[in-house]
Scaffold this motif. Structure first.
Motif, mmCIF file in Angstrom:
data_model
loop_
_atom_site.group_PDB
_atom_site.id
_atom_site.type_symbol
_atom_site.label_atom_id
_atom_site.label_comp_id
_atom_site.label_asym_id
_atom_site.label_seq_id
_atom_site.Cartn_x
_atom_site.Cartn_y
_atom_site.Cartn_z
ATOM 1 N N ASP A 166 0.847 -1.190 0.000
ATOM 2 C CA ASP A 166 0.000 0.000 0.000
ATOM 3 C C ASP A 166 0.886 1.244 0.000
ATOM 4 O O ASP A 166 1.215 1.790 1.047
ATOM 5 N N VAL A 167 1.305 1.658 -1.188
ATOM 6 C CA VAL A 167 2.204 2.802 -1.311
ATOM 7 C C VAL A 167 1.638 3.822 -2.286
ATOM 8 O O VAL A 167 0.793 3.502 -3.131
ATOM 9 N N VAL A 168 2.115 5.073 -2.162
ATOM 10 C CA VAL A 168 1.756 6.111 -3.126
ATOM 11 C C VAL A 168 2.469 5.862 -4.450
ATOM 12 O O VAL A 168 1.924 6.107 -5.518
ATOM 13 N N GLY A 169 3.698 5.378 -4.348
ATOM 14 C CA GLY A 169 4.478 5.147 -5.553
ATOM 15 C C GLY A 169 5.935 4.908 -5.234
ATOM 16 O O GLY A 169 6.272 4.327 -4.211
ATOM 17 N N HIS A 170 6.795 5.391 -6.120
ATOM 18 C CA HIS A 170 8.233 5.147 -6.012
ATOM 19 C C HIS A 170 9.012 6.437 -6.181
ATOM 20 O O HIS A 170 8.550 7.383 -6.822
ATOM 21 N N LYS A 171 10.215 6.447 -5.622
ATOM 22 C CA LYS A 171 11.115 7.581 -5.775
ATOM 23 C C LYS A 171 12.443 7.098 -6.341
ATOM 24 O O LYS A 171 12.878 5.982 -6.059
ATOM 25 N N LEU A 172 13.060 7.954 -7.146
ATOM 26 C CA LEU A 172 14.354 7.652 -7.746
ATOM 27 C C LEU A 172 15.419 8.577 -7.197
ATOM 28 O O LEU A 172 15.142 9.719 -6.811
ATOM 29 N N GLY A 173 16.637 8.080 -7.150
ATOM 30 C CA GLY A 173 17.769 8.891 -6.713
ATOM 31 C C GLY A 173 18.999 8.574 -7.553
ATOM 32 O O GLY A 173 19.009 7.609 -8.332
ATOM 33 N N LEU A 174 20.035 9.383 -7.387
ATOM 34 C CA LEU A 174 21.277 9.229 -8.159
ATOM 35 C C LEU A 174 20.978 9.123 -9.654
ATOM 36 O O LEU A 174 21.428 8.202 -10.338
ATOM 37 N N VAL A 175 20.208 10.080 -10.149
ATOM 38 C CA VAL A 175 19.791 10.035 -11.553
ATOM 39 C C VAL A 175 20.731 10.820 -12.468
ATOM 40 O O VAL A 175 20.406 11.047 -13.629
ATOM 41 N N PRO A 207 20.830 4.312 -11.310
ATOM 42 C CA PRO A 207 20.087 5.043 -10.289
ATOM 43 C C PRO A 207 19.739 4.124 -9.113
ATOM 44 O O PRO A 207 20.041 2.923 -9.133
ATOM 45 N N ILE A 208 19.108 4.673 -8.105
ATOM 46 C CA ILE A 208 18.614 3.889 -6.989
ATOM 47 C C ILE A 208 17.147 4.239 -6.787
ATOM 48 O O ILE A 208 16.664 5.249 -7.306
ATOM 49 N N PHE A 209 16.424 3.406 -6.047
ATOM 50 C CA PHE A 209 14.990 3.645 -5.892
ATOM 51 C C PHE A 209 14.526 3.297 -4.482
ATOM 52 O O PHE A 209 15.207 2.595 -3.731
ATOM 53 N N GLY A 210 13.348 3.809 -4.157
ATOM 54 C CA GLY A 210 12.709 3.492 -2.891
ATOM 55 C C GLY A 210 11.203 3.636 -3.044
ATOM 56 O O GLY A 210 10.703 4.000 -4.118
ATOM 57 N N TYR A 211 10.490 3.360 -1.966
ATOM 58 C CA TYR A 211 9.029 3.441 -1.966
ATOM 59 C C TYR A 211 8.564 4.709 -1.267
ATOM 60 O O TYR A 211 9.251 5.240 -0.391
ATOM 61 N N VAL A 212 7.401 5.192 -1.654
ATOM 62 C CA VAL A 212 6.806 6.373 -1.047
ATOM 63 C C VAL A 212 5.557 5.940 -0.285
ATOM 64 O O VAL A 212 4.588 5.460 -0.887
ATOM 65 N N ALA A 213 5.584 6.094 1.029
ATOM 66 C CA ALA A 213 4.456 5.687 1.864
ATOM 67 C C ALA A 213 3.408 6.791 1.927
ATOM 68 O O ALA A 213 3.738 7.981 1.902
ATOM 69 N N HIS A 214 2.134 6.388 2.037
ATOM 70 C CA HIS A 214 1.058 7.368 2.133
ATOM 71 C C HIS A 214 1.287 8.343 3.284
ATOM 72 O O HIS A 214 1.034 9.544 3.172
ATOM 73 N N GLU A 215 1.775 7.836 4.414
ATOM 74 C CA GLU A 215 1.891 8.684 5.600
ATOM 75 C C GLU A 215 2.991 9.735 5.497
ATOM 76 O O GLU A 215 3.073 10.631 6.340
ATOM 77 N N VAL A 244 5.476 8.363 -9.668
ATOM 78 C CA VAL A 244 6.915 8.096 -9.734
ATOM 79 C C VAL A 244 7.649 9.425 -9.695
ATOM 80 O O VAL A 244 7.461 10.283 -10.567
ATOM 81 N N MET A 245 8.453 9.617 -8.653
ATOM 82 C CA MET A 245 9.282 10.816 -8.519
ATOM 83 C C MET A 245 10.586 10.554 -9.244
ATOM 84 O O MET A 245 11.321 9.625 -8.907
ATOM 85 N N THR A 246 10.886 11.371 -10.262
ATOM 86 C CA THR A 246 11.949 11.042 -11.210
ATOM 87 C C THR A 246 13.346 11.448 -10.760
ATOM 88 O O THR A 246 14.311 11.213 -11.478
ATOM 89 N N GLY A 247 13.469 12.038 -9.574
ATOM 90 C CA GLY A 247 14.787 12.420 -9.062
ATOM 91 C C GLY A 247 14.963 13.920 -9.017
ATOM 92 O O GLY A 247 14.326 14.662 -9.770
ATOM 93 N N GLY A 248 15.813 14.374 -8.132
ATOM 94 C CA GLY A 248 15.983 15.807 -7.912
ATOM 95 C C GLY A 248 16.532 16.535 -9.128
ATOM 96 O O GLY A 248 17.524 16.121 -9.717
ATOM 97 N N ILE A 249 15.871 17.649 -9.497
ATOM 98 C CA ILE A 249 16.416 18.487 -10.570
ATOM 99 C C ILE A 249 16.997 19.778 -10.002
ATOM 100 O O ILE A 249 17.463 20.631 -10.746
ATOM 101 N N SER A 250 16.953 19.904 -8.684
ATOM 102 C CA SER A 250 17.609 21.046 -8.035
ATOM 103 C C SER A 250 18.497 20.507 -6.929
ATOM 104 O O SER A 250 18.265 19.411 -6.410
ATOM 105 N N ALA A 251 19.524 21.256 -6.584
ATOM 106 C CA ALA A 251 20.378 20.853 -5.474
ATOM 107 C C ALA A 251 19.569 20.852 -4.181
ATOM 108 O O ALA A 251 18.665 21.665 -3.998
ATOM 109 N N ALA A 252 19.886 19.935 -3.285
ATOM 110 C CA ALA A 252 19.190 19.864 -2.005
ATOM 111 C C ALA A 252 19.649 21.010 -1.098
ATOM 112 O O ALA A 252 20.842 21.315 -1.019
ATOM 113 N N ILE A 253 18.696 21.638 -0.431
ATOM 114 C CA ILE A 253 18.960 22.791 0.429
ATOM 115 C C ILE A 253 18.572 22.446 1.864
ATOM 116 O O ILE A 253 17.483 21.903 2.097
#
Length: 261
Positions: A57-66, A79-87, A229-238
């Motif tokens: 029961d997830v919202v979807g997936h997230k990508l990293g190191l893209v 790349p790497i991936f993970g799950y996105v929980a509703h909460e 599906v979150m395709t990965g950061g397009i901005s630097a993390a702040i």
């Protein structure tokens, strides 16, 4: 030498307790040499403990190191991936910094799928299967002390740095956008601090989604209709500070204003 199931369980427990208590820990690679597969085993174990319904029961997936630069930096050729929980999804509410260890903010392009995707999957297949393109802000988090990231396997195990997710109200048809040219600017208290463009995401944000559809087959999973599906950061993390106001403006996906408290 492969880790035993007891060792994997122990490492998952360390991460779970860090998530639960908000007390950061040293990177797992300080004590164990993880393979990528073992890191995902740990991630899945931690996620299943944290989420009431687990990965069913997830919202979807997230990508990293893209980006190739990040992959080379952390010594992993994908790349790497993970799950996105509703909460973890925030709905019209400020960023709860008091509930997090060291949050960071970044902008992403998200796609909502209109149909299941199973291998073989191409970039064209992803675009065809996309119901809508949405603006996303991810509030990254690390359970490791000082955001230490000595290896990609540490990041994978740590839920791919999952924290909170904010999905914007603007939904656009994928045929109305050039994903490669979709830009974003992130301002902090009125000052632009980070910018990015969709082409930074493996040349086209649809490409890592196609990769993910193929990669999930290795863990007996697949992308489903309705998922984000979150395709990965397009901005630097702040780094996020309480009281700051963050304005995230996309070229065609609208803008979002988020306050940290």
């Amino acid at each position: 030498m492969p880790l035993s199931q007891d060792e994997i369980d122990d490492l998952a427990t360390r991460l779970y307790e860090a998530y639960d208590t908000k007390e950061p820990i040293p990177p797992l690679s300080d004590d164990a040499e993880l393979t990528t597969e073992e890191a995902y085993q740990i991630q899945f174990e931690v996620f299943d403990r944290l989420s009431a319904a687990g990965r069913d029961d997830v919202v979807g997936h997230k990508l990293g190191l893209v980006s190739e630069a990040k992959q080379e930096q952390l010594g992993i050729p994908e790349p790497i991936f993970g799950y996105v929980a509703h909460e973890t999804v925030l709905e019209n509410e400020p960023i709860p910094t008091d509930e997090m260890i060291a949050p960071r903010i970044e902008a992403e392009i998200g796609v909502v799928l209109d149909e299941d995707l199973e291998p073989p999957v191409t970039t064209t297949d992803v675009l065809t299967a996309t119901r809508a393109v949405v603006p996303v802000v991810e509030i990254l988090e690390s359970r490791f002390q000082g955001w230490a990231i000595p290896s990609a396997q540490d990041v994978i195990a740590d839920l791919t740095s999952a924290g909170k997710v904010i999905v914007g109200e603007q939904h656009r048809d994928v045929t109305d956008l050039d994903l490669k040219m979709e830009g974003v600017a992130v301002s902090v208290n009125g000052e632009v601090e980070a910018t990015g463009i969709g082409a930074d995401i493996m040349g086209n944000p649809a490409r890592p989604v196609a990769w993910l559809a193929e990669r999930l087959d290795d863990v007996d999973d697949h992308l489903r209709a309705g998922e984000l599906v979150m395709t990965g950061g397009i901005s630097a993390a702040i780094d996020i500070e309480p009281g700051d106001v963050y304005h995230v403006e996309f070229s065609n996906l609208g803008s979002m204003e988020i306050r940290a408290e």
